[in-house]
Design a protein around this motif. Structure first.
Motif, mmCIF file in Angstrom:
data_model
loop_
_atom_site.group_PDB
_atom_site.id
_atom_site.type_symbol
_atom_site.label_atom_id
_atom_site.label_comp_id
_atom_site.label_asym_id
_atom_site.label_seq_id
_atom_site.Cartn_x
_atom_site.Cartn_y
_atom_site.Cartn_z
ATOM 1 N N GLY A 1 46.957 13.642 40.563
ATOM 2 C CA GLY A 1 48.038 13.820 41.524
ATOM 3 C C GLY A 1 49.422 13.847 40.913
ATOM 4 O O GLY A 1 50.415 13.937 41.609
ATOM 5 N N CYS A 2 49.510 13.735 39.587
ATOM 6 C CA CYS A 2 50.821 13.556 38.961
ATOM 7 C C CYS A 2 51.299 14.783 38.188
ATOM 8 O O CYS A 2 52.262 14.704 37.446
ATOM 9 C CB CYS A 2 50.788 12.375 37.992
ATOM 10 N N VAL A 3 50.613 15.892 38.322
ATOM 11 C CA VAL A 3 51.010 17.058 37.539
ATOM 12 C C VAL A 3 52.131 17.814 38.255
ATOM 13 O O VAL A 3 51.994 18.163 39.421
ATOM 14 C CB VAL A 3 49.807 17.998 37.311
ATOM 15 N N PRO A 4 53.230 18.053 37.553
ATOM 16 C CA PRO A 4 54.346 18.753 38.183
ATOM 17 C C PRO A 4 53.982 20.180 38.618
ATOM 18 O O PRO A 4 53.129 20.821 38.016
ATOM 19 C CB PRO A 4 55.409 18.795 37.084
ATOM 20 N N SER A 5 54.674 20.632 39.643
ATOM 21 C CA SER A 5 54.394 21.939 40.215
ATOM 22 C C SER A 5 54.469 23.062 39.177
ATOM 23 O O SER A 5 53.644 23.971 39.160
ATOM 24 C CB SER A 5 55.397 22.234 41.325
ATOM 25 N N LEU A 6 55.475 22.970 38.316
ATOM 26 C CA LEU A 6 55.665 24.043 37.340
ATOM 27 C C LEU A 6 54.440 24.219 36.448
ATOM 28 O O LEU A 6 53.985 25.324 36.184
ATOM 29 C CB LEU A 6 56.899 23.744 36.483
ATOM 30 N N GLU A 7 53.882 23.094 36.014
ATOM 31 C CA GLU A 7 52.696 23.170 35.174
ATOM 32 C C GLU A 7 51.525 23.773 35.908
ATOM 33 O O GLU A 7 50.799 24.613 35.390
ATOM 34 C CB GLU A 7 52.274 21.777 34.729
ATOM 35 N N ASN A 8 51.338 23.302 37.118
ATOM 36 C CA ASN A 8 50.227 23.844 37.897
ATOM 37 C C ASN A 8 50.394 25.343 38.103
ATOM 38 O O ASN A 8 49.432 26.098 38.035
ATOM 39 C CB ASN A 8 50.126 23.123 39.241
ATOM 40 N N LEU A 9 51.622 25.737 38.332
ATOM 41 C CA LEU A 9 51.865 27.153 38.574
ATOM 42 C C LEU A 9 51.544 27.986 37.327
ATOM 43 O O LEU A 9 50.812 28.979 37.378
ATOM 44 C CB LEU A 9 53.326 27.348 38.987
ATOM 45 N N ASP A 10 52.084 27.569 36.207
ATOM 46 C CA ASP A 10 51.816 28.287 34.959
ATOM 47 C C ASP A 10 50.327 28.346 34.670
ATOM 48 O O ASP A 10 49.799 29.347 34.185
ATOM 49 C CB ASP A 10 52.515 27.592 33.783
ATOM 50 N N PHE A 11 49.697 27.233 34.961
ATOM 51 C CA PHE A 11 48.268 27.111 34.711
ATOM 52 C C PHE A 11 47.482 28.143 35.532
ATOM 53 O O PHE A 11 46.631 28.860 35.013
ATOM 54 C CB PHE A 11 47.869 25.688 35.105
ATOM 55 N N VAL A 12 47.814 28.230 36.799
ATOM 56 C CA VAL A 12 47.120 29.187 37.668
ATOM 57 C C VAL A 12 47.411 30.625 37.221
ATOM 58 O O VAL A 12 46.512 31.463 37.126
ATOM 59 C CB VAL A 12 47.548 29.000 39.141
ATOM 60 N N MET A 13 48.657 30.887 36.900
ATOM 61 C CA MET A 13 49.041 32.232 36.487
ATOM 62 C C MET A 13 48.269 32.676 35.248
ATOM 63 O O MET A 13 47.730 33.779 35.168
ATOM 64 C CB MET A 13 50.552 32.264 36.200
ATOM 65 N N GLU A 14 48.210 31.779 34.293
ATOM 66 C CA GLU A 14 47.520 32.063 33.041
ATOM 67 C C GLU A 14 46.022 32.269 33.273
ATOM 68 O O GLU A 14 45.401 33.175 32.746
ATOM 69 C CB GLU A 14 47.753 30.880 32.092
ATOM 70 N N HIS A 15 45.478 31.396 34.086
ATOM 71 C CA HIS A 15 44.044 31.467 34.347
ATOM 72 C C HIS A 15 43.647 32.729 35.069
ATOM 73 O O HIS A 15 42.625 33.331 34.782
ATOM 74 C CB HIS A 15 43.631 30.257 35.181
ATOM 75 N N ASP A 16 44.458 33.090 36.043
ATOM 76 C CA ASP A 16 44.166 34.301 36.792
ATOM 77 C C ASP A 16 44.167 35.510 35.861
ATOM 78 O O ASP A 16 43.320 36.393 35.968
ATOM 79 C CB ASP A 16 45.191 34.491 37.912
#
Ligand SMILES: [Zn+2]
Length: 824
Positions: A603-618
């Motif tokens: 629950g502690c991961v900042p939004s920016l990281e999650n966003l980059d993560f999804v973008m990269e994964h996609d």
């Protein structure tokens, strides 16, 4: 010591491509935890960034390298769980795995987090730490407990068979063979074939005009959200006479929004960057501004305006051309040039090697403003864009969906879409790039066959992959370099991560790389003090559209032959004899532990990281999982992480280094091959006597060192590594014997730091924090240092502190355990 080495490395700053392909990929991880633990210094320099903060600061380049996380392991793990090969930088994991040993402290932190009688827990935590330091000769790791690892084993033992039907029976046949002795093949097959669970909270959709969007609620940081608009166009899409145009268009559009003024003074930050495969406009904003105005609709409007409705004025174009030229001046550092060298030779087979986002400056100067407008019309249409909204946006996902529709529904479908051969013939989220792969024989044969067939039928697909010949050495010699670095690359196709078996493969790969890295580094440490370092990586790159295995050896020039020889020898040893069982146990346990820790931090991961993560994964075609699901998946498959399975991954992963120069008929069937080698070396080197002489090195000599026969390979020594350095019983006895007490205890109100003094005089300070649950950090400070030296020459005199410290470090035994065991 690790930190010292890192500093040293940064200063010398040679190999920047540690995490090849993975700037974007490693960056999200990088922020996972706040401690600076910079594993990669990947500059990924060729990416051009406009840094135009609201209020109109001049665009300037931000170094794209972000410091990486403390928990590189954590990062590594999350990487493995949801985004496997990527960010497979193993180095941090090697160092970090022992961190969870501070279990008592960690338990204290966890308990505090759960809200159980916090004060009492803090007391106990303080005592636990205090006892450990009671006897000054007591081992620093004294409070390690075996309980934690036992618990991990129990969790791991829960691994179950899975109930999905075994669909593709041949998909996992190779790995199933290696598992057959330990796991029921039907059970294993069903498990490996199971699909990975996609992240449940991610909402994806497409507007009528083709715009794709991704929404993810995320509460960290609170009251703020991220909105990034990714245009699937980058420098690779430029024509011969358009080199740098994608970047210039980014500048002009970003600053050409009529609505950008709206965010002034609202705490909103905006920026944009251009890379090979995409151009991203991003905004970070508070959900509600100071005046109580709800921001998301505004922010979306601004993004709409930037991408689909900018004023591309002549004056603006002229101004931004100057900004781009200035930016080019600024980024032309030695690090950037090394990066360009690496990319150029790694991607000799496609445009990535030459089409850097900054472009050709003479072309930039010459374009009329109309060129910007044409390029924009050609690529900036809704079906070529993905919008990401991640954060604490104070509305439910349905509402956000409606806001997106309201803001973007007026974007006109492309006029020039057909002309742009897009998006139909393109990869969903990145332009196709033709690659020459170093695939192992059994896969290379298939690639060759498809190529021949296409040729026979007169089909000419410019993006058909092909098989690379064995890579030759390219050398970049420069007076500004002080260390020699050797980057050995093998390019492979990205294998999307969609099933448990894919995850399993990446776990095996990671373990193998960890083991090899630790073996090589340990041999480097055993020799002299000259700087030598190895980094291994095997990761998917969304930006480059391929997976790259990398070995990077960095060393002082006079050590180069030895450093390379060790890397080659150890790769061959690992190929020949595989891992030892204690190595497997250690690294597997470490991965499980880190994965658990990561799941706790979900629950502690900042939004920016999650966003980059999804973008990269996609972009890689991977399934995006949340951290908890990732951990569960890992636990469930842990029974399938066996010695045979790991050893089965060795050839495929290490053949490109262990079998360099071996002819095709003698090469192992599953061994990959080298596709490029780039040596970045200084022009001169110091001799042992301190003289400066020319650094005499040639590509031919490097190739010879890599291909040389180093005689018979002997099996590795299996080092017994103690699970704990001092047992629970010993600690109890120690406490019994010394009867520790605190002579005083206070809490320093302003900082919340507890200050205690033990009966033997040792001061213990500690503080409980909510950040990074499940982990704790300890530092033992011994006063003294240079100030205690006398000004004499001799014992206790000048330099004594440094010599003493170094001696303690290098001797490094703890009780009955030798240094080597302790370090492992
Ligand atoms: Zn720029």
């Amino acid at each position: 010591r690790r930190r010292r080495r890192r500093r040293r490395r940064r200063r010398r700053g040679n190999s920047r491509r540690a995490a090849l392909g993975m700037f974007a990929a490693s960056a999200p991880m990088a922020h996972a935890t706040p401690m600076a633990h910079s594993t990669h210094v990947t500059a990924r320099g060729a990416r051009a960034t406009t840094h135009a903060v609201a209020g109109g600061a001049r665009p300037r380049r931000i170094a794209p390298s972000r410091s990486s996380s403390s928990s590189s392991t954590a990062r590594a793990l999350r990487a493995r769980e949801t985004r496997p090969p990527s960010a497979m930088t193993v180095r941090g994991a090697v160092g970090a795995w022992r961190r969870p040993r501070a279990t008592i402290a960690a338990r204290g932190v966890r308990a505090a987090r759960r809200g159980t009688v916090r004060r009492a827990e803090e007391d106990r935590l303080g005592r636990a730490i205090g006892w450990s330091f009671l006897k000054t000769h007591a081992k620093a790791c004294a409070f390690v407990s075996g309980r934690e690892s036992r618990r991990m084993r129990e969790v791991s033992a829960r691994a179950s068979g899975g109930d999905a039907p075994a669909a593709g029976t041949s998909r996992w046949s190779r790995v199933l063979q290696s598992l057959a002795t330990t796991v029921d093949p039907t059970v294993a097959e069903a498990l490996l074939d199971e699909e990975l669970p996609p992240h449940e909270e991610i909402r994806r959709g497409t507007l009528e005009n083709g715009l794709k969007y991704v929404i993810l609620p995320n509460k960290v940081p609170e009251g703020r959200f991220e909105a990034h608009l990714e245009m699937h166009v980058g420098s690779v899409d430029e024509r011969e006479t358009e080199q740098g145009l994608a970047h210039l268009v980014e500048h002009v559009t970003f600053l050409g929004s009529r609505k950008r003024d709206q965010w002034l003074g609202s705490g909103t930050r905006g920026n944009a960057y251009t890379d090979f495969h995409h151009t991203v406009f991003h905004i970070h904003a508070p959900t509600t501004n100071k005046d109580g105005h709800y921001m998301p609709p505004n922010v979306l409007d601004i993004l709409y305006d930037v991408a689909f409705n900018p004023a591309l004025l002549d004056t603006r174009v002229a101004k931004e051309k100057k900004a781009v030229l200035a930016e080019a001046q600024m980024m032309n550092t030695i690090e950037y040039r090394v990066d360009c060298q690496l990319l150029e030779h790694l991607h000799w087979d496609n445009l990535l090697g030459t089409r850097f986002p900054i472009g050709k400056l003479d072309q930039v100067e010459a374009w009329p403003a109309q060129a910007v407008r044409d390029f924009h019309a050609r690529w900036y249409f809704p079906a070529n864009a993905t919008l990401y909204v991640v954060g604490d946006f104070g509305a439910d996902v349905d509402e956000v969906e409606k806001m997106i529709e309201t803001s973007f529904e007026n974007a006109a479908p492309a006029e020039g879409a057909e002309e742009a051969e897009s998006p139909l013939s393109r990869h969903a989220v990145r332009p196709p790039v033709k690659h020459a792969y170093g695939s192992p024989a059994h896969e290379a044969g298939e690639i060759q066959r498809i190529n021949d067939e296409a040729k026979a039928q007169g089909m000419d697909d410019p993006f058909m992959p092909f098989v690379a010949p064995e890579g030759k050495v390219s050398m970049f010699q420069h007076e500004h370099l002080s260390n020699a670095s050797f980057n050995i690359f093998s390019k492979l196709p990205i294998k999307p991560l969609k099933r448990m078996g894919d995850l399993h493969r990446t776990v095996l790969q990671r373990i193998v790389l960890l083991v090899l890295q630790s073996r090589i580094q340990s041999r480097y440490t055993e020799t002299n003090a000259d700087y030598k370092r190895v980094e291994l990586d095997h990761s998917d790159s969304a930006r480059e559209g391929c997976c790259v295995s990398t070995v990077t050896v960095t060393c002082e020039p006079r050590e180069w032959e030895f450093a390379l020889q060790v890397a080659v020898e150890e790769a061959r040893r690992l190929q020949e004899f595989g891992l030892t069982s204690s190595e497997l146990d250690r690294f597997k346990a470490a991965m499980l532990r880190d994965s658990e820790q990561l799941a706790q931090q979900a629950g502690c991961v900042p939004s920016l990281e999650n966003l980059d993560f999804v973008m990269e994964h996609d972009a890689c075609g991977h399934t995006v999982m949340d951290q908890v699901a990732g951990h569960e998946a890992l636990v469930r498959m842990s029974e399938c992480i066996t010695l045979d399975a790991c050893n089965g991954a060795c050839d495929e992963l290490l053949g490109f280094i262990g079998e360099y120069g071996v002819s095709d008929d003698k090469r192992r069937e599953t061994s990959g091959r080298t596709t490029a080698i780039v040596a970045c070396v200084p022009a001169t080197m110091p001799t042992v006597e301190g003289e400066t002489v020319p650094f005499d090195i040639t590509p031919a000599r490097i190739e010879a060192v890599l291909a040389a026969d180093y005689g018979e390979i002997t099996p590795p020594e299996d080092i017994f590594v103690p699970e704990v350095l001092i047992s629970d019983e010993d600690i109890v006895a120690l406490v019994e014997e010394t009867q520790p007490t605190f002579t005083e205890a206070t809490m320093h109100e302003p900082t919340g730091v507890y200050q205690r003094t033990l009966s033997n005089g040792i001061r213990v300070n500690y503080k409980v924090l909510d950040a990074e649950p499940g982990s704790a950090f300890l530092r033992l400070v011994i006063p003294g240092g240079r100030s205690r030296e006398s000004s004499e020459v001799g014992p206790g005199g000048i330099g004594a502190a440094a010599v003493g410290l170094r001696t303690i470090q290098e001797a490094g035994d703890v009780g009955e355990w030798a240094r080597k065991k302790v370090e492992l």
